[in-house]
Design an enzyme around this catalytic site. Structure first.
Site, PDB file in Angstrom:
ATOM      1  N   ASP A   1       0.875  -1.163   0.000  1.00  0.00           N
ATOM      2  CA  ASP A   1       0.000   0.000   0.000  1.00  0.00           C
ATOM      3  C   ASP A   1       0.919   1.221   0.000  1.00  0.00           C
ATOM      4  O   ASP A   1       2.116   1.125   0.306  1.00  0.00           O
ATOM      5  CB  ASP A   1      -0.945   0.004   1.206  1.00  0.00           C
ATOM      6  CG  ASP A   1      -2.114   0.974   0.993  1.00  0.00           C
ATOM      7  OD1 ASP A   1      -2.068   1.770   0.032  1.00  0.00           O
ATOM      8  OD2 ASP A   1      -3.073   0.939   1.782  1.00  0.00           O
TER       9      ASP A   1
HETATM   10  C1  BGC Z   1      -4.909   3.471   0.191  1.00  0.00           C
HETATM   11  C2  BGC Z   1      -5.060   2.443  -0.915  1.00  0.00           C
HETATM   12  C3  BGC Z   1      -4.946   3.131  -2.250  1.00  0.00           C
HETATM   13  C4  BGC Z   1      -3.626   3.867  -2.317  1.00  0.00           C
HETATM   14  C5  BGC Z   1      -3.396   4.584  -3.630  1.00  0.00           C
HETATM   15  C6  BGC Z   1      -3.673   4.337   0.024  1.00  0.00           C
HETATM   16  O1  BGC Z   1      -3.692   5.415   0.891  1.00  0.00           O
HETATM   17  O2  BGC Z   1      -4.891   2.814   1.441  1.00  0.00           O
HETATM   18  O3  BGC Z   1      -6.285   1.776  -0.794  1.00  0.00           O
HETATM   19  O4  BGC Z   1      -5.076   2.213  -3.287  1.00  0.00           O
HETATM   20  O5  BGC Z   1      -3.579   4.833  -1.279  1.00  0.00           O
HETATM   21  O6  BGC Z   1      -4.196   5.690  -3.751  1.00  0.00           O
END
Ligand code: BGC
Length: 779
Positions: A274
């Site tokens: 993530d």
């Molecule tokens: C989130 C993810 C997301 C990623 C990209 C993160 O802060 O937890 O779910 O895909 O950002 O935007």
């Protein structure tokens, strides 16, 4: 020295020099491509190109960020080897990219489809696959390669700020719905990323909190949905989560990402972190976390030095590079797909409008308050959200859509007359409240965060008396919004005093005039309902229904469509009744924003530093039903405008496959669909403690005309009845008599069948153990 003839080719709009004989992805074997890569190129490939405003390699950031502006991340291009940058973009309710581009008059709006929780409430795998297919088409036609969705963490607690993106408190519902979504998106030749793997059940301090979960609860509850999705739908990628799991960051956890995911489940795809998740890039590489997103120069440096210093073997790096290349080779960008930037947004608006109606849950409908009868024309519309309908949640789960249809607009299009004095008063009030609640510009995350909802208006008795006299019905919408970074607080779960007052006064005035009151819940997660649900005549749980929300609700209120959703989670009587409530932060603490220091252990641990999953396997209805606790609305519950009768239940066994059939007849006056739920109760003398019942399969009928009957058939394997024994590190089926319960909800069992099973067991790895014991709830 032999002079090389330099040829030039065009890749992604860039002129690139390459010498003949240099391997090229797609033309040469992946082995040859990897063999030709320098250490720096390999390190670049496993580290993304950065995130505008946060991190990045300025040399490539310009090129890759302009591919699809607003996409969350890209991989690193290596043009000399024919490796393009591929685009990774959110999210669960539709593609999240910038709707406008500098110096470009065209727009790039995407469709905001219903939130995950609504999709799960449809219990309709075919429909979810169709929605996934429409979402995937926008991914393809806007030039993205991998959608960062679906999100399927378990609804452990109603306050999790991202429950709206997630599906259910039950892993079979979560896993099956996710699998359908993945199949739909990937049918377009683009990828998905099932997330957040695993144990990311709260937002409070999400980058540094430790989820302490027993191996049994992990296997049966928190990992099960991922296992189903991996095995049934083969997602191109998996996204590891931010949190620690039993003391180790999930993104650095070899047991999770390799022993379990790849060796036990047979996963062949790629794993990414993530965004900015985890701390130690070497540990992440070793664990089998192939790609670090969005990527920072520090990670790059650490990986290169790691190899040079012998902390990271190049063969591990090569393995991870290979998995990324295997993903890239499947993408539309690699294949040179000429995307149109013009997906059929009109057709997709119809998909979201229709799918949203199927996930709406009719919680109450006294005296046939719904659908509106033919003599309902004038509607008194209350509640700020009626005028400012919430399409979905905030953060990466948001979608930049062209419009949101409000309930006001939806009702008007359906031919209803909306009281104008109320409309004017609400619009003025909302404008004033929104001005008070403007985002804090000093916080760079502010645009990602939910704004406080406008306080509800209350009315004098005289005003309400007049409204009741001139209207045929009162409609009140209660709204909630939440999103990434923050959990909801207790006062978001409960009704505010203004909401309570508004409800009470309107019901009193309208009921005194012999008029009905209907409540619409425009929410992303569970709220308190027990204290007020007796007051109105009907309650429609509309969830956050996407950009056509107002039209979808109007379709249900008017009776154009009969609601056929059921709850994928329990509505408790009060927050404290939820099994995890004592181990869940209720103060809505912001997640850590310190990307470099996160994970620092504090001397005194607080509830947001860790969470002991003491309720163990007793999550949601598994708890309420095993401990005989009252609920406001049970798991699996939902009414329809029609009624159904279940007859002739049968159970057949063949080669350890159990087939349950039941006849479902529409016994009412209008067409409708029914959801049939199959629960199993283990033998009373089972060796392991078991929940009172567990959902093992479900099915939704086609639309049945009045009087029509259909045979519903549900299948499961003997191994689906196994529980995880920590003592034996094995899935164990206990011998004895099992009850198969056919239900219309977890508390409305229509038929019980019995069968004897013989014992069996399947050995697994002894992994993912707690570092120190936690209290475990026992029956
Ligand atoms: C989130 C993810 C997301 C990623 C990209 C993160 O802060 O937890 O779910 O895909 O950002 O935007």
């Amino acid at each position: 020295m032999k002079k090389h003839i330099i040829s030039t080719i065009l890749i992604s709009g860039t002129l690139v020099a390459c010498s003949p004989g240099t391997p090229r992805l797609g033309k040469s074997s992946i082995d040859d491509v990897i063999a030709a890569m320098t250490l720096e190129e390999k390190a670049h490939l496993v580290v993304g190109t950065g995130m505008e405003g946060f991190s990045g390699d300025s040399a490539v950031v310009g090129e890759t960020k302009s591919l699809v502006p607003g996409a969350a991340g890209t991989t690193y291009p290596i043009h000399r080897l024919g490796i393009p940058a591929v685009v990774l973009a959110d999210g669960p309710a539709g593609l999240r990219i910038n709707p406008k581009r500098e110096g470009d008059s065209a727009t790039y709006y995407c469709t905001h489809f219903p939130i995950g929780t609504l999709l799960a409430s449809t219990w309709n795998q075919e429909l979810v696959q169709q929605v996934g297919s429409a979402i995937g088409n926008e991914v393809l036609e806007y030039g993205a390669d991998v959608l960062l969705a679906p999100a399927l963490n378990i609804h452990r607690n109603p306050l999790c700020g991202r429950n709206f993106e997630y599906y259910s408190e039950d892993p079979v519902v979560a896993g099956k719905i996710a699998a359908s979504y993945v199949k739909g998106v990937q049918s377009n030749g683009v990828g998905t990323s099932i997330k957040h793997f695993a144990g990311n059940n709260q937002e409070s301090n999400r980058m540094a909190t430790d989820a302490r979960i027993s191996p049994r609860a992990l296997r049966e509850i928190y990992l099960k949905g991922f296992e189903i999705a991996v095995k049934e739908a083969e997602p191109w990628t998996v996204m590891s989560s931010y949190n620690y799991l039993n003391g180790i960051y999930t993104s650095e956890n070899l047991e999770l990402l390799t022993t379990l995911l790849r060796n036990e489940w047979g996963y062949k795809g790629m794993v990414m972190t993530d965004w900015f998740g985890g701390k130690n890039p070497i540990a992440q590489m070793l664990a089998g976390n192939d790609l670090l997103e969005p990527g920072t120069p520090k990670q790059l440096e650490m990986i290169i030095n790691g190899v040079k210093q012998g902390k990271l073997s190049e063969s591990v790096l090569n393995r991870n590079v290979r998995r990324i290349l295997e993903m890239i080779i499947k993408t539309p960008r690699f294949k040179g797909y000429q995307y149109s930037n013009k997906p059929d947004l009109k057709a997709h608006a119809a998909v979201t409008r229709q799918s949203a109606t199927e996930g709406m849950v009719l919680l109450k409908n006294d005296n046939k308050a719904l659908p509106f009868s033919a003599d309902v024309k004038n509607v008194a519309l209350f509640g700020c959200t009626s005028y400012d309908f919430i399409a979905g949640g905030t953060g990466s789960g948001n979608v930049n859509r062209a419009y949101t249809v409000s309930l006001l607009e939806g009702l008007k299009s359906a031919g209803y007359i909306i009281d104008n004095t109320l409309k004017v008063a609400y619009e003025k009030h909302i404008a004033y409240e929104n001005k008070r609640n403007t985002p804090d510009k000093s916080n760079k995350y502010a645009t990602f965060m939910p704004l406080p909802r406008p306080t509800e208006m209350t009315f004098s008795q005289q005003t309400l008396k007049e409204q009741a006299a001139k209207s045929d019905v009162a409609l009140i919408t209660l709204g909630r919004t939440s999103g990434e970074f923050l959990d909801r607080k207790l006062n978001d779960f409960n009704l505010s005093k203004e909401e309570q007052q508004m409800l009470k006064d309107i019901c009193q005035a309208f009921h005194a005039a012999g008029k009905k009151v209907v409540i619409v819940l425009n929410i992303g997660g569970v709220i308190e309902t027990a204290s007020w649900k007796e007051t109105p005549d009907a309650i429609l749980l509309a969830w956050q229904a996407g950009q056509e929300g107002g039209n979808s609700v109007a379709d249900v209120l008017s009776g154009k469509t009969s609601p056929s959703g059921k709850l994928p989670m329990t509505f408790p009587i009060k927050f404290e009744d939820v099994a995890s409530s004592a181990n869940f932060p209720t103060e809505g603490k912001m997640s850590s924003m310190d990307f470099t220091n996160h994970g620092k252990k504090k001397s005194e641990e607080k509830l947001w530093d860790y969470s002991d999953y003491e309720e163990n396997i007793y999550v949601g209805y598994r708890y309420f039903d095993s401990f005989n606790k009252g609920v406001s609305y049970p798991f699996g519950y939902g009414l329809s405008y029609t009624t159904f009768q279940y007859t002739n239940p049968t159970l057949k066994t063949e080669n350890n496959v159990y087939t349950v059939t039941v006849n479902v007849k529409n016994t009412g006056q209008v067409a409708g669909k029914e959801i049939v739920e199959l629960y199993v109760s283990a033998p009373v003398n089972a060796k392991l403690p078991k929940p009172e019942k567990e959902l093992k399969a479900f099915a939704k009928t086609k639309e049945l005309k009045p009087g029509e009957t259909v045979v519903v058939s549900l299948k499961l394997n003997a191994t689906d009845l196994a529980s995880y024994s920590e003592k034996e590190s094995a899935w164990v089926v206990d011998e004895g008599s099992y009850k198969f319960l056919i239900g219309a909800s977890s508390r409305d069992i229509k038929a019980t069948l019995k069968t004897n099973l013989s014992a069996s067991s399947q050995k697994m790895h002894n992994i993912l153990n707690l570092q120190k014991p936690i209290n475990i709830l026992e029956k």
